[in-house]
Design an enzyme around this catalytic site. Sequence first.
Site: not given
Ligand code: DX5
Ligand code: ZN
Length: 258
Positions: A13, A38, A40, A42, A71, A73, A144, A183-184
């Site tokens: 998102s 998804h 994120d 943080m 997710h 974090m 990750m 993810d990533g």
């Molecule tokens: C990283 C995030 C991901 C990230 C993925 O910590 O959790 O969701 O935004 O982005 P890309 O696909 O650009 O690596």
């Molecule tokens: Zn994520």
Amino acid sequence: MTFDRSIKIAPPSILSADFANFGQEIRAIEDQGADWVHVDVMDGHFVPNLTFGPPAVKAFRPHVKTFMDVHLMIAPPVDPPYIQAYADAGADMIVAHYEAGPHPHRTLQAIKATGTKAGISLNPGTPASVIEHLLPLCDMVLVMSVNPPGFGGQKFIPPSSVDKVRQVREMIGGDRDIHIQVDGGVDPTTIGPLVAAGGADCFVAGSAVFKGGSVDTPEVYGDNIRALRAAAAKRRGGQSEHNALRASAKSRHRSRAA
Ligand code: DX5
Ligand code: ZN
């Protein structure tokens, strides 16, 4: 409901999504074939970035017609009671980090107690083996594959991410219904080895999905999603190919060491 082993593309998102237009962005990616959304979360402490509180997630919810995994974090995820707040905001699944506190088992119990699905996430430096006893509480393991977690557009970390997916799949075994999410740094070149590594089925892809598109040109998102899906499908069942690659890498290593 039967367990869905098919390939799932889950754009996050954040990232290139238009922050003032989340509703439209979510509709655009779902219309163009995204399987999950998804989110994120943080806290600027567990990871060096800051995103969404429960009210923001609650505002996304009515726009998400597919499946919303959140997710976390954040650390610690269980005290204070953020888990309940994100469940109330409408998460279908909440994923917490193994590294976020001393009680990942309790965290997973707390997620389950809210009635949402539960997942555990591993940072790149954390070995797969630590989650073995948590698996009975998990609906998903998130691997990750960038560092630091928390930013889009970073480079995928090979080969440890690929190895970790394979190790997690081996631990899960054939008869447990647990998704593996990566993810990533997922793009058409990295998604193939991850599928071939034996069973990642859900891929968080931000840059690779949003690249070149916008809510005004959503068909670009569709092309990007189809490119990811095609690259994954080509390699599904490619376990033997992956094993052969690793065997030849090992034998090269042995002959260098000899
Ligand atoms: C990283 C995030 C991901 C990230 C993925 O910590 O959790 O969701 O935004 O982005 P890309 O696909 O650009 O690596
Ligand atoms: Zn994520």
